[in-house]
Design an enzyme around this catalytic site. Sequence first.
Site, short mmCIF file in Angstrom:
data_model
loop_
_atom_site.label_atom_id
_atom_site.label_comp_id
_atom_site.label_asym_id
_atom_site.label_seq_id
_atom_site.Cartn_x
_atom_site.Cartn_y
_atom_site.Cartn_z
N SER A 68 -20.48 -2.18 -18.14
CA SER A 68 -21.54 -2.92 -17.48
C SER A 68 -22.84 -2.77 -18.27
O SER A 68 -22.83 -3.00 -19.47
CB SER A 68 -21.65 -2.45 -16.03
OG SER A 68 -22.30 -3.42 -15.25
N GLN A 69 -23.95 -2.33 -17.64
CA GLN A 69 -25.20 -2.29 -18.40
C GLN A 69 -25.11 -1.33 -19.60
O GLN A 69 -25.82 -1.49 -20.59
CB GLN A 69 -26.40 -1.93 -17.51
CG GLN A 69 -26.39 -0.52 -16.95
CD GLN A 69 -27.57 -0.23 -16.00
OE1 GLN A 69 -28.23 -1.15 -15.51
NE2 GLN A 69 -27.83 1.04 -15.75
N MET A 101 -24.39 0.93 -13.97
CA MET A 101 -25.37 1.17 -12.92
C MET A 101 -24.71 1.83 -11.71
O MET A 101 -23.64 1.40 -11.27
CB MET A 101 -25.94 -0.19 -12.52
CG MET A 101 -26.89 -0.20 -11.37
SD MET A 101 -27.36 -1.91 -10.97
CE MET A 101 -26.08 -2.38 -9.83
N ASP A 141 -15.51 -11.84 -11.51
CA ASP A 141 -16.65 -10.95 -11.30
C ASP A 141 -17.59 -11.51 -10.23
O ASP A 141 -18.08 -12.64 -10.36
CB ASP A 141 -17.41 -10.79 -12.63
CG ASP A 141 -18.29 -9.56 -12.65
OD1 ASP A 141 -18.95 -9.29 -11.62
OD2 ASP A 141 -18.31 -8.86 -13.68
#
Length: 297
Positions: free
Chosen positions: A106-107, A32, A223
């Site tokens: 990530s995504q 993202m 994270d």
Amino acid sequence: MDVRLFVVLFLWYFSYDALCTPPLPVVMWHGMGDCCCNPLSLGRIKTIIENNAPGIYVNSLKIGSSIVEDIENGFFLNANKQVEEVCKQVANDPELKDGYNALGFSQGGQFLRAVAQRCPSPPMLNLVTFGGQHQGIYGLPHCGYPNKWCNYIRELLTYGAYWSWVQNDLVQAEYWHDPLNEEEYRNRSVFLADVNNERVKNKTYIKNLLKLKNFVMVKFNNDTIVEPVETEWFGFYRPGQSTEVITLQDSELYVEDRLGLRQMDKLGKLRFLAVDGNHLQFSEDWFVENIVDKYLK
Ligand SMILES: *[C@@H]1O[C@H](CO)[C@@H](O)[C@H](O)[C@H]1NC(C)=O
Ligand SMILES: *[C@@H]1O[C@H](CO)[C@@H](O)[C@H](O)[C@H]1NC(C)=O
Ligand SMILES: *[C@@H]1O[C@H](CO)[C@@H](O)[C@H](O)[C@H]1NC(C)=O
């Protein structure tokens, strides 16, 4: 022909084949707010891979026709459409026709898993996800960088993640997973509940996922962007509350083997890697030793 020359040529031919066959191509999907080609993020990863696996072909996916579109689509183009678009790109890239390894950031991690489940041809061999949100998120405390959309997105997720226009137009809502309202999530999540076989048990997804040689999940121990962090290893909050986190192995998804993950685990195909650092932070040495050398060569 001199028999010695023949032997030399014969050996050369076979060793040439072994030495010069380039490694399997790599497909990468950014996270993202990022894009295909930023020299500080995926551009750098691409260079590291190329330097350590000579001759390798790396396709860093761009969703849309420009860098700006690529970044915007990471927020506003329905994940199902993005996956469909990537399935086409992958199928139309002649370099990938014999198969490829995939790296999702990530995504991009859960999206590439959807590609493996929905589009088995050409075949994906190893899937590595870095800080992927396989069980979704229930919180987005930071975007990780200054971004004009971040606050707006956080508000939308908090108040209306399952409103249908939000579901259809806001990518992060499509993997929003509210553990206090599991039924609403199952009913309304247009992307994650589907790819995780929460609504119907799609046998095609199971069959295709099982074709992976390795499914490697990298979790970032420190994270501060993803909540809960355990989602990076396919864990999540125990349903009905939002403090206790359970592992994949303790989840219904695994116990009932709704997605084939238990079978994959028994076959030794699931790899759980942890690295100290915030979201997507790892050193070049760590990456080369644990990912490039093990899964990309
Ligand atoms: C299962 O997934 C395949 C591949 O995406 C799709 O074609 C099919 O319609 C799905 N079936 C169900 C019952 O959702
Ligand atoms: C979920 O869908 C089922 C079946 O359509 C329905 O009975 C139930 O009320 C829905 N629940 C929620 C919370 O939307
Ligand atoms: C990161 O997390 C690990 C594991 O939980 C912990 O041991 C380490 O101290 C943390 N590092 C920082 C800088 O917070």
